[in-house]
Scaffold this active site. Structure first.
Site, PDB file in Angstrom:
ATOM      1  N   SER A 180       0.852  -1.190   0.000  1.00 20.84           N
ATOM      2  CA  SER A 180       0.000   0.000   0.000  1.00 20.84           C
ATOM      3  C   SER A 180       0.881   1.232   0.000  1.00 20.84           C
ATOM      4  O   SER A 180       1.625   1.479   0.950  1.00 20.84           O
ATOM      5  CB  SER A 180      -0.884   0.012   1.247  1.00 20.84           C
ATOM      6  OG  SER A 180      -1.434   1.304   1.404  1.00 20.84           O
TER       7      SER A 180
ATOM      8  N   HIS B 281      -0.845  -1.168  -4.384  1.00 18.31           N
ATOM      9  CA  HIS B 281      -2.171  -0.870  -3.847  1.00 18.31           C
ATOM     10  C   HIS B 281      -2.277   0.641  -3.636  1.00 18.31           C
ATOM     11  O   HIS B 281      -1.525   1.235  -2.870  1.00 18.31           O
ATOM     12  CB  HIS B 281      -2.340  -1.619  -2.521  1.00 18.31           C
ATOM     13  CG  HIS B 281      -3.688  -1.482  -1.897  1.00 18.31           C
ATOM     14  ND1 HIS B 281      -4.771  -2.257  -2.278  1.00 18.31           N
ATOM     15  CD2 HIS B 281      -4.146  -0.661  -0.910  1.00 18.31           C
ATOM     16  CE1 HIS B 281      -5.832  -1.923  -1.538  1.00 18.31           C
ATOM     17  NE2 HIS B 281      -5.475  -0.955  -0.702  1.00 18.31           N
TER      18      HIS B 281
ATOM     19  N   ASP C 197      -4.526   3.679  -2.434  1.00 11.28           N
ATOM     20  CA  ASP C 197      -5.677   4.011  -1.597  1.00 11.28           C
ATOM     21  C   ASP C 197      -6.217   5.396  -1.953  1.00 11.28           C
ATOM     22  O   ASP C 197      -5.534   6.399  -1.800  1.00 11.28           O
ATOM     23  CB  ASP C 197      -5.276   3.981  -0.118  1.00 11.28           C
ATOM     24  CG  ASP C 197      -5.093   2.562   0.398  1.00 11.28           C
ATOM     25  OD1 ASP C 197      -6.018   1.748   0.227  1.00 11.28           O
ATOM     26  OD2 ASP C 197      -4.017   2.267   0.959  1.00 11.28           O
TER      27      ASP C 197
ATOM     28  N   MET D 153      -9.073   8.111  -1.058  1.00 14.60           N
ATOM     29  CA  MET D 153     -10.029   8.481   0.007  1.00 14.60           C
ATOM     30  C   MET D 153     -10.551   9.888  -0.251  1.00 14.60           C
ATOM     31  O   MET D 153      -9.794  10.773  -0.660  1.00 14.60           O
ATOM     32  CB  MET D 153      -9.319   8.451   1.363  1.00 14.60           C
ATOM     33  CG  MET D 153      -8.611   7.139   1.663  1.00 14.60           C
ATOM     34  SD  MET D 153      -7.937   7.140   3.334  1.00 14.60           S
ATOM     35  CE  MET D 153      -6.974   5.622   3.315  1.00 14.60           C
TER      36      MET D 153
ATOM     37  N   HIS E 265      -7.927   1.049  -4.739  1.00 12.33           N
ATOM     38  CA  HIS E 265      -8.931   0.823  -3.685  1.00 12.33           C
ATOM     39  C   HIS E 265      -9.675   2.141  -3.445  1.00 12.33           C
ATOM     40  O   HIS E 265      -9.139   3.060  -2.829  1.00 12.33           O
ATOM     41  CB  HIS E 265      -8.193   0.346  -2.424  1.00 12.33           C
ATOM     42  CG  HIS E 265      -9.069   0.116  -1.242  1.00 12.33           C
ATOM     43  ND1 HIS E 265      -8.580  -0.042   0.040  1.00 12.33           N
ATOM     44  CD2 HIS E 265     -10.425   0.018  -1.123  1.00 12.33           C
ATOM     45  CE1 HIS E 265      -9.570  -0.227   0.886  1.00 12.33           C
ATOM     46  NE2 HIS E 265     -10.701  -0.186   0.211  1.00 12.33           N
TER      47      HIS E 265
ATOM     48  N   MET F 257     -12.081   4.330  -1.639  1.00 15.60           N
ATOM     49  CA  MET F 257     -12.842   4.537  -0.394  1.00 15.60           C
ATOM     50  C   MET F 257     -13.537   5.883  -0.543  1.00 15.60           C
ATOM     51  O   MET F 257     -13.169   6.870   0.097  1.00 15.60           O
ATOM     52  CB  MET F 257     -11.889   4.502   0.809  1.00 15.60           C
ATOM     53  CG  MET F 257     -11.397   3.097   1.123  1.00 15.60           C
ATOM     54  SD  MET F 257      -9.921   3.086   2.160  1.00 15.60           S
ATOM     55  CE  MET F 257      -8.673   3.285   0.883  1.00 15.60           C
TER      56      MET F 257
ATOM     57  N   MET G 109     -11.809  -6.129   4.431  1.00 20.13           N
ATOM     58  CA  MET G 109     -11.012  -5.193   5.237  1.00 20.13           C
ATOM     59  C   MET G 109     -10.731  -5.806   6.608  1.00 20.13           C
ATOM     60  O   MET G 109     -11.631  -6.332   7.265  1.00 20.13           O
ATOM     61  CB  MET G 109     -11.764  -3.874   5.434  1.00 20.13           C
ATOM     62  CG  MET G 109     -11.892  -3.007   4.185  1.00 20.13           C
ATOM     63  SD  MET G 109     -10.325  -2.507   3.428  1.00 20.13           S
ATOM     64  CE  MET G 109      -9.527  -1.597   4.743  1.00 20.13           C
TER      65      MET G 109
ATOM     66  N   ASP H 256      -6.702  -6.419   3.735  1.00 25.04           N
ATOM     67  CA  ASP H 256      -6.084  -5.092   3.781  1.00 25.04           C
ATOM     68  C   ASP H 256      -6.260  -4.498   5.173  1.00 25.04           C
ATOM     69  O   ASP H 256      -7.388  -4.309   5.628  1.00 25.04           O
ATOM     70  CB  ASP H 256      -6.762  -4.213   2.713  1.00 25.04           C
ATOM     71  CG  ASP H 256      -6.217  -2.804   2.646  1.00 25.04           C
ATOM     72  OD1 ASP H 256      -5.146  -2.538   3.234  1.00 25.04           O
ATOM     73  OD2 ASP H 256      -6.868  -1.966   1.983  1.00 25.04           O
TER      74      ASP H 256
HETATM   75  C1  DX5 Z   1      -6.650   1.576   5.042  1.00 21.13           C
HETATM   76  C2  DX5 Z   1      -6.087   1.297   3.667  1.00 21.13           C
HETATM   77  C3  DX5 Z   1      -4.974   0.328   3.693  1.00 21.13           C
HETATM   78  C4  DX5 Z   1      -3.763   0.762   4.474  1.00 21.13           C
HETATM   79  C5  DX5 Z   1      -2.958  -0.430   4.875  1.00 21.13           C
HETATM   80  O1  DX5 Z   1      -7.816   2.300   4.920  1.00 21.13           O
HETATM   81  O2  DX5 Z   1      -7.093   0.771   2.820  1.00 21.13           O
HETATM   82  O3  DX5 Z   1      -4.605  -0.035   2.373  1.00 21.13           O
HETATM   83  O4  DX5 Z   1      -2.955   1.655   3.780  1.00 21.13           O
HETATM   84  O5  DX5 Z   1      -1.884  -0.026   5.649  1.00 21.13           O
HETATM   85  P1  DX5 Z   1      -1.262  -0.962   6.760  1.00 21.13           P
HETATM   86  O6  DX5 Z   1      -0.729  -2.168   6.079  1.00 21.13           O
HETATM   87  O7  DX5 Z   1      -0.200  -0.110   7.354  1.00 21.13           O
HETATM   88  O8  DX5 Z   1      -2.365  -1.286   7.744  1.00 21.13           O
HETATM   89 ZN    ZN Z   2      -6.468  -0.159   0.952  1.00 16.00          ZN
END
Ligand code: DX5
Ligand code: ZN
Length: 220
Positions: free
Chosen positions: A7, A32, A34, A36, A65, A67, A136, A174
C-alpha cells in the site's frame, strides 16, 4: 498463488517513481493505491490525475482501492488514468451491479470490498462478475492500524463459497497485515495481501515480501 500488494499510503510521495521501482525490485506483484475522499472515510489522499502520473513511473499492476462515496461517477477517470483492478465498497452510495458492469465494460477488473461491520455474504450475489473481493481487516481510512483477527471467519466463508461455485476469484485482505498474521490469512483462504507499514517500514522490504508470501502459502 500468493500476491503482495504494497500500500503506497505508507510510501514517500516526494519520490514516488523511486519508491515504485524499489517495490518492483523487491518482488511486489501489485501496487495498492488508496483513494479516500474525506466523506466515505475521514481522510483524503489522491485522485485520478495523480494515478495518471504514477502510471508513467511503474508498469506494476495498479490495484486501486476506492474509499469514496460515489465510485461510479469516477470510474471512467480511474480507468483512463491506468487502473488495472478497481475495488469499490459495497457500503458506498453507487448501485453495485451497475458499477461492476461499468468497470468491466471499460476493460478493467472489478472488485468489491466489505468493511469490518458488513457481512461477507452481501457480496455473494455478485461473485460471478468479480475478479476479487477485499475483506477489510481494519476500519478503512488510515494506515498503521491493528489487524482484526475477528475478520477471519469472513475470509473462510468467502473462500468456501468461491470454491463451492468453482470460481476463480481472488481474496484480498487489507489492514495491519504483517509477518505476524500472514500465515493465518493464508490458511483462511486469502491470496492477495496488502501491506503498507509492514513493507515500507521494513529495513529489508525484499525479505519482508518474500517472507509474507512464504507464510501465506504455507497451507498449500
Ligand atoms: C486503510 C487502507 C490500507 C492501508 C494499509 O484504509 O485501505 O490499504 O494503507 O496499511 P497498513 O498495512 O499499514 O495497515
Ligand atoms: Zn487499501
Amino acid at each position: 498463488m500468493i500476491k503482495i500488494s504494497p500500500s503506497i499510503l505508507s510510501c514517500d510521495y516526494s519520490k514516488m517513481g523511486e519508491e515504485f521501482e524499489r517495490m518492483k525490485q523487491c518482488g511486489a506483484d501489485w501496487l495498492h493505491i488508496d483513494v479516500m475522499d474525506g466523506h466515505f472515510v475521514p481522510n483524503i489522499t489522491l485522485g485520478a490525475p495523480v494515478v495518471k502520473c504514477m502510471r508513467k513511473c511503474s508498469d506494476l499492476v495498479f490495484d486501486v482501492h476506492l474509499m469514496i462515496s460515489d465510485p461510479k461517477k469516477y470510474i471512467p477517470d480511474f480507468v483512463k488514468a491506468g487502473a488495472d483492478v478497481i475495488t469499490f465498497h459495497i457500503e458506498s452510495d453507487s448501485p453495485v451491479e451497475e458499477t461492476i458492469e461499468l468497470i468491466r465494460s471499460l476493460g478493467c477488473k472489478a472488485a468489491l470490498s466489505v468493511k469490518p461491520g458488513t457481512p461477507v455474504e452481501s457480496v455473494f450475489p455478485y461473485l460471478e462478475k468479480l475478479s476479487m473481493v477485499l475483506v477489510m481487516t481494519v476500519e478503512p481510512g488510515f494506515g498503521g492500524q491493528s489487524f482484526m483477527e475477528s475478520m477471519m471467519p469472513k475470509v473462510r466463508a468467502l473462500r468456501d463459497e468461491i470454491n463451492r461455485r468453482g470460481l476463480d476469484v481472488d481474496i484480498q485482505v487489507d489492514g495491519g497485515i504483517s509477518e505476524k498474521n500472514a500465515k493465518l490469512v493464508g490458511e483462511n483462504g486469502a491470496n492477495v495481501l496488502v501491506a503498507g507499514s509492514a513493507v515500507f517500514g521494513s529495513a529489508d522490504p525484499k525479505e519482508t515480501i518474500r517472507s509474507l508470501k512464504a507464510l501465506a502459502a504455507q497451507h498449500d
